[in-house]
Design a protein around this motif. Structure first.
Motif, PDB file in Angstrom:
ATOM      1  N   THR A   8       7.386 -10.716 -30.024  1.00  0.00           N
ATOM      2  CA  THR A   8       6.628 -11.202 -28.880  1.00  0.00           C
ATOM      3  C   THR A   8       5.375 -10.360 -28.674  1.00  0.00           C
ATOM      4  OG1 THR A   8       8.653 -11.926 -27.776  1.00  0.00           O
ATOM      5  CG2 THR A   8       6.692 -11.678 -26.404  1.00  0.00           C
ATOM      6  N   VAL A   9       4.269 -11.038 -28.423  1.00  0.00           N
ATOM      7  CA  VAL A   9       3.047 -10.353 -28.038  1.00  0.00           C
ATOM      8  C   VAL A   9       2.660 -10.813 -26.633  1.00  0.00           C
ATOM      9  CG1 VAL A   9       2.169  -9.991 -30.358  1.00  0.00           C
ATOM     10  CG2 VAL A   9       1.548 -12.065 -29.117  1.00  0.00           C
ATOM     11  N   HIS A  10       2.044  -9.914 -25.909  1.00  0.00           N
ATOM     12  CA  HIS A  10       1.589 -10.203 -24.556  1.00  0.00           C
ATOM     13  C   HIS A  10       0.093  -9.926 -24.486  1.00  0.00           C
ATOM     14  CE1 HIS A  10       5.830 -10.074 -23.448  1.00  0.00           C
ATOM     15  NE2 HIS A  10       5.922  -8.894 -24.040  1.00  0.00           N
ATOM     16  N   LEU A  11      -0.618 -10.797 -23.818  1.00  0.00           N
ATOM     17  CA  LEU A  11      -2.037 -10.569 -23.561  1.00  0.00           C
ATOM     18  C   LEU A  11      -2.234 -10.514 -22.059  1.00  0.00           C
ATOM     19  CD1 LEU A  11      -4.987 -10.300 -24.417  1.00  0.00           C
ATOM     20  CD2 LEU A  11      -5.126 -12.804 -24.426  1.00  0.00           C
ATOM     21  N   GLN A  12      -2.490  -9.335 -21.569  1.00  0.00           N
ATOM     22  CA  GLN A  12      -2.757  -9.152 -20.149  1.00  0.00           C
ATOM     23  C   GLN A  12      -4.249  -9.322 -19.922  1.00  0.00           C
ATOM     24  OE1 GLN A  12      -0.518  -8.206 -17.373  1.00  0.00           O
ATOM     25  NE2 GLN A  12      -2.375  -8.997 -16.404  1.00  0.00           N
ATOM     26  N   MET A  13      -4.630 -10.315 -19.150  1.00  0.00           N
ATOM     27  CA  MET A  13      -6.043 -10.584 -18.875  1.00  0.00           C
ATOM     28  C   MET A  13      -6.371 -10.195 -17.442  1.00  0.00           C
ATOM     29  SD  MET A  13      -6.691 -14.172 -20.879  1.00  0.00           S
ATOM     30  CE  MET A  13      -5.529 -15.129 -19.911  1.00  0.00           C
ATOM     31  N   TYR A  14      -7.535  -9.609 -17.268  1.00  0.00           N
ATOM     32  CA  TYR A  14      -7.960  -9.116 -15.965  1.00  0.00           C
ATOM     33  C   TYR A  14      -9.244  -9.800 -15.518  1.00  0.00           C
ATOM     34  CZ  TYR A  14      -5.026  -5.279 -17.674  1.00  0.00           C
ATOM     35  OH  TYR A  14      -3.991  -4.522 -18.190  1.00  0.00           O
ATOM     36  N   ASP A  15      -9.471  -9.789 -14.207  1.00  0.00           N
ATOM     37  CA  ASP A  15     -10.739 -10.248 -13.637  1.00  0.00           C
ATOM     38  C   ASP A  15     -11.146 -11.606 -14.199  1.00  0.00           C
ATOM     39  OD1 ASP A  15     -14.197  -9.057 -13.588  1.00  0.00           O
ATOM     40  OD2 ASP A  15     -13.023 -10.133 -12.073  1.00  0.00           O
ATOM     41  N   LEU A  16     -10.246 -12.546 -14.121  1.00  0.00           N
ATOM     42  CA  LEU A  16     -10.505 -13.864 -14.672  1.00  0.00           C
ATOM     43  C   LEU A  16     -11.597 -14.581 -13.890  1.00  0.00           C
ATOM     44  CD1 LEU A  16      -6.823 -14.822 -15.397  1.00  0.00           C
ATOM     45  CD2 LEU A  16      -8.641 -14.649 -17.103  1.00  0.00           C
ATOM     46  N   GLN A  17     -12.412 -15.339 -14.620  1.00  0.00           N
ATOM     47  CA  GLN A  17     -13.520 -16.105 -14.038  1.00  0.00           C
ATOM     48  C   GLN A  17     -13.315 -17.587 -14.325  1.00  0.00           C
ATOM     49  OE1 GLN A  17     -15.889 -14.395 -12.133  1.00  0.00           O
ATOM     50  NE2 GLN A  17     -14.462 -12.706 -12.526  1.00  0.00           N
ATOM     51  N   GLU A  18     -14.085 -18.422 -13.630  1.00  0.00           N
ATOM     52  CA  GLU A  18     -13.938 -19.861 -13.810  1.00  0.00           C
ATOM     53  C   GLU A  18     -14.142 -20.271 -15.267  1.00  0.00           C
ATOM     54  OE1 GLU A  18     -15.045 -22.080  -9.703  1.00  0.00           O
ATOM     55  OE2 GLU A  18     -16.760 -21.163 -10.751  1.00  0.00           O
ATOM     56  N   GLU A  19     -15.027 -19.576 -15.965  1.00  0.00           N
ATOM     57  CA  GLU A  19     -15.286 -19.932 -17.366  1.00  0.00           C
ATOM     58  C   GLU A  19     -14.126 -19.577 -18.290  1.00  0.00           C
ATOM     59  OE1 GLU A  19     -17.226 -18.127 -15.360  1.00  0.00           O
ATOM     60  OE2 GLU A  19     -17.966 -16.292 -16.333  1.00  0.00           O
ATOM     61  N   ASP A  20     -13.121 -18.894 -17.770  1.00  0.00           N
ATOM     62  CA  ASP A  20     -11.920 -18.620 -18.553  1.00  0.00           C
ATOM     63  C   ASP A  20     -10.920 -19.773 -18.493  1.00  0.00           C
ATOM     64  OD1 ASP A  20     -12.246 -15.288 -17.347  1.00  0.00           O
ATOM     65  OD2 ASP A  20     -12.635 -15.953 -19.408  1.00  0.00           O
ATOM     66  N   THR A  21     -11.232 -20.774 -17.709  1.00  0.00           N
ATOM     67  CA  THR A  21     -10.378 -21.962 -17.637  1.00  0.00           C
ATOM     68  C   THR A  21     -10.341 -22.648 -18.995  1.00  0.00           C
ATOM     69  OG1 THR A  21     -10.771 -22.314 -15.281  1.00  0.00           O
ATOM     70  CG2 THR A  21     -10.113 -24.235 -16.602  1.00  0.00           C
ATOM     71  N   ALA A  22      -9.148 -22.807 -19.536  1.00  0.00           N
ATOM     72  CA  ALA A  22      -9.014 -23.368 -20.878  1.00  0.00           C
ATOM     73  C   ALA A  22      -7.541 -23.551 -21.198  1.00  0.00           C
ATOM     74  CB  ALA A  22      -9.647 -22.446 -21.925  1.00  0.00           C
ATOM     75  N   MET A  23      -7.296 -24.271 -22.268  1.00  0.00           N
ATOM     76  CA  MET A  23      -5.960 -24.298 -22.860  1.00  0.00           C
ATOM     77  C   MET A  23      -5.898 -23.136 -23.845  1.00  0.00           C
ATOM     78  SD  MET A  23      -3.067 -25.943 -22.840  1.00  0.00           S
ATOM     79  CE  MET A  23      -3.305 -27.687 -22.468  1.00  0.00           C
ATOM     80  N   TYR A  24      -4.899 -22.300 -23.685  1.00  0.00           N
ATOM     81  CA  TYR A  24      -4.753 -21.119 -24.535  1.00  0.00           C
ATOM     82  C   TYR A  24      -3.635 -21.374 -25.543  1.00  0.00           C
ATOM     83  CZ  TYR A  24      -7.919 -18.392 -21.647  1.00  0.00           C
ATOM     84  OH  TYR A  24      -9.043 -17.933 -20.999  1.00  0.00           O
ATOM     85  N   TYR A  25      -3.948 -21.090 -26.813  1.00  0.00           N
ATOM     86  CA  TYR A  25      -3.021 -21.358 -27.901  1.00  0.00           C
ATOM     87  C   TYR A  25      -2.634 -20.054 -28.597  1.00  0.00           C
ATOM     88  CZ  TYR A  25      -4.625 -26.183 -27.470  1.00  0.00           C
ATOM     89  OH  TYR A  25      -4.943 -27.426 -27.005  1.00  0.00           O
ATOM     90  N   CYS A  26      -1.348 -19.904 -28.800  1.00  0.00           N
ATOM     91  CA  CYS A  26      -0.854 -18.798 -29.613  1.00  0.00           C
ATOM     92  C   CYS A  26      -0.857 -19.215 -31.076  1.00  0.00           C
ATOM     93  CB  CYS A  26       0.553 -18.422 -29.176  1.00  0.00           C
ATOM     94  SG  CYS A  26       1.281 -17.056 -30.108  1.00  0.00           S
ATOM     95  N   ALA A  27      -1.231 -18.288 -31.946  1.00  0.00           N
ATOM     96  CA  ALA A  27      -1.264 -18.552 -33.379  1.00  0.00           C
ATOM     97  C   ALA A  27      -0.623 -17.388 -34.109  1.00  0.00           C
ATOM     98  CB  ALA A  27      -2.698 -18.752 -33.852  1.00  0.00           C
ATOM     99  N   ALA A  28      -0.038 -17.691 -35.258  1.00  0.00           N
ATOM    100  CA  ALA A  28       0.623 -16.638 -36.024  1.00  0.00           C
ATOM    101  C   ALA A  28       0.536 -16.927 -37.510  1.00  0.00           C
ATOM    102  CB  ALA A  28       2.095 -16.523 -35.604  1.00  0.00           C
ATOM    103  N   LYS A  29       0.653 -15.861 -38.283  1.00  0.00           N
ATOM    104  CA  LYS A  29       0.759 -15.980 -39.726  1.00  0.00           C
ATOM    105  C   LYS A  29       1.701 -14.888 -40.191  1.00  0.00           C
ATOM    106  CE  LYS A  29      -3.213 -13.081 -40.978  1.00  0.00           C
ATOM    107  NZ  LYS A  29      -2.431 -12.178 -41.859  1.00  0.00           N
ATOM    108  N   ILE A  30       2.200 -15.051 -41.381  1.00  0.00           N
ATOM    109  CA  ILE A  30       3.067 -14.024 -41.918  1.00  0.00           C
ATOM    110  C   ILE A  30       2.296 -12.708 -41.950  1.00  0.00           C
ATOM    111  CG2 ILE A  30       4.454 -13.295 -43.892  1.00  0.00           C
ATOM    112  CD1 ILE A  30       5.522 -15.720 -42.367  1.00  0.00           C
ATOM    113  N   GLY A  31       2.943 -11.649 -41.486  1.00  0.00           N
ATOM    114  CA  GLY A  31       2.278 -10.368 -41.354  1.00  0.00           C
ATOM    115  C   GLY A  31       1.740  -9.847 -42.677  1.00  0.00           C
ATOM    116  N   SER A  32       0.517  -9.378 -42.624  1.00  0.00           N
ATOM    117  CA  SER A  32      -0.078  -8.768 -43.804  1.00  0.00           C
ATOM    118  C   SER A  32       0.657  -7.474 -44.146  1.00  0.00           C
ATOM    119  CB  SER A  32      -1.550  -8.458 -43.527  1.00  0.00           C
ATOM    120  OG  SER A  32      -2.124  -7.791 -44.624  1.00  0.00           O
ATOM    121  N   VAL A  33       0.716  -7.169 -45.441  1.00  0.00           N
ATOM    122  CA  VAL A  33       1.409  -5.965 -45.875  1.00  0.00           C
ATOM    123  C   VAL A  33       0.457  -4.793 -46.047  1.00  0.00           C
ATOM    124  CG1 VAL A  33       3.249  -7.263 -46.972  1.00  0.00           C
ATOM    125  CG2 VAL A  33       1.234  -6.631 -48.299  1.00  0.00           C
TER     126      VAL A  33
END
Length: 126
Positions: free
Chosen positions: A76-101
């Motif tokens: 699990t990863v967490h993204l703590q966002m601060y001081d959000l503004q109206e322009e931050d309004t969006a659909m947020y998508y999580c993405a992943a790939k197999i971890g690089s070695v």
């Protein structure tokens, strides 16, 4: 089969903080490099930030006010966002790939990531 389970979106006020979380459900022995992208109304999807599994290196878009953290045991990863503004309004998508070695920079292109979540809406109201 890898599923990305997102949580934490919602309606907030300008200046508020919000924490997005994404858990990768796949084989427990698999590691993932993970990232967040977002798509605002009428705009292309853009990179928000990401974290590599090896070394925990992070990368953020210039507009981001936030920090990554992770729980390795639960993928699990967490993204703590601060001081959000109206322009931050969006659909947020999580993405992943197999971890690089190998150590390296966090990838920031959509095509770098194989697995995608359904998205979680973040709405910032004045």
């Amino acid at each position: 089969q890898v599923e990305l389970i997102e949580s934490g979106g919602g309606l907030v006020q300008v200046g508020d903080s919000l924490k997005l979380s994404c858990r990768a459900s796949g084989p427990s022995t698999t590691t993932y490099d993970m990232a967040w992208f977002r798509r605002a109304p009428g705009k292309d999807r853009e990179f928000v930030g990401g974290m590599r599994y090896i070394g925990g290196h992070t990368k953020y878009a210039d507009f981001v006010k936030g920090t990554f953290s992770r729980d390795i045991a639960t993928h699990t990863v967490h993204l703590q966002m601060y001081d959000l503004q109206e322009e931050d309004t969006a659909m947020y998508y999580c993405a992943a790939k197999i971890g690089s070695v190998v150590y390296g920079d966090v990838e920031s292109r959509e095509t770098d990531y194989r697995y995608w979540g359904q998205g979680t809406q973040v709405t910032v109201s004045s």
